[in-house]
Write a protein that holds these residues in place. Sequence first.
Motif, mmCIF file in Angstrom:
data_model
loop_
_atom_site.group_PDB
_atom_site.id
_atom_site.type_symbol
_atom_site.label_atom_id
_atom_site.label_comp_id
_atom_site.label_asym_id
_atom_site.label_seq_id
_atom_site.Cartn_x
_atom_site.Cartn_y
_atom_site.Cartn_z
ATOM 1 N N LYS A 636 0.865 -1.168 0.000
ATOM 2 C CA LYS A 636 0.000 0.000 0.000
ATOM 3 C C LYS A 636 0.911 1.230 0.000
ATOM 4 O O LYS A 636 1.710 1.425 0.934
ATOM 5 N N ARG A 638 1.619 5.545 -1.027
ATOM 6 C CA ARG A 638 0.972 6.846 -1.096
ATOM 7 C C ARG A 638 0.723 7.228 -2.547
ATOM 8 O O ARG A 638 1.602 7.096 -3.406
ATOM 9 N N SER A 639 -0.466 7.698 -2.832
ATOM 10 C CA SER A 639 -0.835 8.036 -4.197
ATOM 11 C C SER A 639 -0.090 9.286 -4.669
ATOM 12 O O SER A 639 0.167 10.209 -3.906
ATOM 13 N N LYS A 640 0.288 9.293 -5.969
ATOM 14 C CA LYS A 640 0.921 10.465 -6.555
ATOM 15 C C LYS A 640 -0.051 11.620 -6.737
ATOM 16 O O LYS A 640 0.366 12.764 -6.872
ATOM 17 N N ASP A 641 -1.338 11.295 -6.740
ATOM 18 C CA ASP A 641 -2.366 12.317 -6.871
ATOM 19 C C ASP A 641 -2.584 12.958 -5.498
ATOM 20 O O ASP A 641 -3.021 12.295 -4.554
ATOM 21 N N ALA A 644 -6.041 12.588 -3.898
ATOM 22 C CA ALA A 644 -6.562 11.273 -3.538
ATOM 23 C C ALA A 644 -6.609 11.131 -2.025
ATOM 24 O O ALA A 644 -5.714 11.576 -1.297
ATOM 25 N N GLU A 646 -7.289 8.024 -0.574
ATOM 26 C CA GLU A 646 -6.915 6.655 -0.231
ATOM 27 C C GLU A 646 -5.600 6.292 -0.912
ATOM 28 O O GLU A 646 -5.327 6.735 -2.030
ATOM 29 N N PRO A 647 -4.764 5.499 -0.249
ATOM 30 C CA PRO A 647 -3.504 5.065 -0.880
ATOM 31 C C PRO A 647 -3.783 4.051 -1.989
ATOM 32 O O PRO A 647 -4.856 3.456 -2.070
ATOM 33 N N GLU A 648 -2.785 3.857 -2.845
ATOM 34 C CA GLU A 648 -2.899 2.900 -3.939
ATOM 35 C C GLU A 648 -2.406 1.530 -3.490
ATOM 36 O O GLU A 648 -1.501 1.412 -2.672
#
Length: 908
Positions: A636, A638-641, A644, A646-648
């Motif tokens: 899991k 951290r999202s680049k967005d 966002a 929620e994490p990816e």
Amino acid sequence: MQTNISNILFCCILILLPIVLLNAQEIGNNKELNLDAKDRDTLVTVGDSLPLAETIKATDSILGDSLQVPQQGNQLITDAIKYEAKDYMRISQKEDRMYLYNEAQIIYGDMQINAGLIIIDNNKNEVYAYGIPDSTGAYSQKPIFVQGSQTVEPDSIRFNFDTERALVYNSRTQQANFNVKGEVTKRENDSVYFMQNVRFTTDTDLENPDYYFYARRIKFVPDKKIVAGLVNMYIADVPTPLGLPFGYFPLTEEETSGFIIPSFGDSQRGYFLQNGGYYFAISDYVDLLALGDYYTNGSYGLRLESNYAKRYRYRGNVRLRYENQYQSERGFPDYSERTEYNIQWSHNQDAKANPNSRFNASVNLGSSTYYQNSVNQMNTGNFLTNTLNSSVSYSKTFPGEPQVNLSVAARHSQNTRTQIINMSLPTLQASMTRIYPFAPRTGVKQGIIENINFQYSVRAENQITTTDSLFFKPEMFQDANYGAQHSIPISTNFKLFNYLSVSANANYEENWVFKTYEQSFDEFNNEVVIDTVNGFDSYRTYGFGASIGTTLYGLKNFGDDKKIQAIRHVIRPNISYNVNPAFDEYYDTYERINPANPIETNMETYSRFERSLYGAPGNRFSSSLGLSISNTLEAKVRSKDSTATEPEKITLLNNFSMSTAYNLAGEPGEPKLSPIALRGSIPIIRDKVDINVAGNLDIYALNNNNQRTDELNINNGGSLFRFTNANVSFGYSFSSKDFEEDNEEEEDEDIDNDTYRGGGRRDDLFGKGTNLEGEFYEEEDPFADEEGEERTDNWYNYKIPWDLRMSYTMTYNNSARQNEITSHSIMFSGDVELSPKWVVGASSGYDLKELGFTYTQLRFQRDLNTWRLSFNWVPFSERRSWYFFIGIKSSILSDIKYDKRREPDRRL
């Protein structure tokens, strides 16, 4: 004497005139209307208007043309006339005419005319329509004549209400795929037009077309046909020698029967005519295409293709191909004769047609060398196909409890290299759904007893193994094997300690055969004699098994502020046990002389079922313990967005498994543990590239004969594991769209094109095939925009679109100390759009073991607006060839083309 319509119009104008004049006084810009008093004309204004005198003078010369109409008394118009104009509507009592100016419109029955100026002549019951000059002096608001589904856009129109005849000047209309422009058109009625000095083309730019056909006189029947006299073809306004003393051009959008003009050229078999024949539009549900080829050395080919469909029921196609080929000339030493054929049939039933029964067919059979030797084979990648497969099946479901499923199928598998054909004619299968005899009538099944279930299935088949030379001959049925297999599996499952899943099963099989094989030893000839015994025989087998497994989860958190916030490891271990008794009662012995010592004899054991349909049952007791474990590793991150919440979740290792089995009933000296099998995939680029890996590890050593022993490899001076074989492969497809901003991911489309149906691959790594019109088989038009429309706005690409598909595979083998890479290759295929009109593509590969290029194809496509140009080139190998094509895009003129090809040299 004025007709009724002028009296009615005049009364209406007299009533409306005071109101209009009162409104005109209230308008700020009052203007005087300088009308001749003696005319006593009435003018209705709508806003400002141009001086009428200039308009009338401009039309005087045009009105000089006349339409010859039979002299009749005044007739009443049969329908109401609706009219309107933006600037004014003027009635001249002296001329008995009405003038409509600027965006004028008149509607009479199903006829509608829009124009800048419309004049209604009440004496002649005629209407005249013209364009008007705009502020720059250009001729604008040209007439548009609409009647029913027909639309004509001329420079001027003259129409008679009584006879419904018309004269149209510089008319423009579209019929089917044709755009037609005529200098003078005489409308005889709503279904027949006579035209003079006509140009017709499929180009959308009628004023400056790429090409057109010019005819002095034509008869034009809308939605049906164009019949012309002398016809010449012009390309870029330059006349060509292509002409006909007369021409017939069908305009119907429905399929019609007609001749197919062949292609001509020369090849190794002399001059030829290819792909000529006749198309039969039999009905709305079925058609037939008959094509043929002829070569001056006597070779010929025949092809029949038929498509059929019934909406919401089924659809399919049938293709029959036959070629009789002569190499060289009779009397020469290299003369040879060869016959090739191929049969294809595809049938798909609509899922809504019948929910309880289904019939499907996918047939591809014929000569094993057809794709290699076919003279007129469009699909270049098919010659690399090693197998031909066919299946025709019918299935029926009988609802109820239990539900019964019945299917009948015929199957065919043909190896084109060995020319061995395996057929199942037919295979009958019947089965019923599982029955739970101890399950409660309501609620969920729980425990070992309530989950006990059994099932019954039967499979009866007739198998035939033959060769290409005996196909469709009586000899192919001599060695047919047929029989039936009955199976009753019994199983149950339950939970143990709430975490362990336990399952147990038993299976009973009964096999019926109608041929057995007795063996004996012939001492005189010193050979084993096998006698075929026809008659019913059977044997029965059974076995038991159990398995226990669970799922373990491991989680490591690193914190929400970290780039990698957590890692999860999922482990699924499983232990299974299987036992099968020895069925040695189905085995016999015979005495055989030892070839090394003739005075000694050996007792040989055999089973009369060894060569039967289902083989012989095992004569050795087996008891094995299976071990397997699969692993999945996820993270899991951290999202680049930044938006966002929620994490990816990403996968680091996908279903990496290890499995082996331990033989508890092995004989002394035999290895107990089977090789450890490794399988899994490693994601490299998310949702793009997964590297698939597979391999086997063996803990036992080999003897001098390269056979496995019970001695550990590490005790024999080797490592702990002996690497026996491995395979690594991956595929990758990407394009310029993947690097564009705001690129939305698209779902993969199911590829089922003519290249695959014809025996090729689903991808184009072996090249693309072409149809009879020179088009490459593709999923979409390479020259179309995102909406599917053809791009015509630019001739230069500041962004060059491209796409690339790659496939890599490597196989290693060391099972008997070979220690070699048996295959190692990379294949690729791609296209580059150099401009909106140019696409260049290539399909090739490189053999990293043999250090050479694989089959290579280069493709060039040029969009010539209304024409299509393509060039397909195989630059090297024994399949070296090329194919050039240029022709009109429109299907209605697909016979106007030129193609040239160089066939592969069949002698290589």
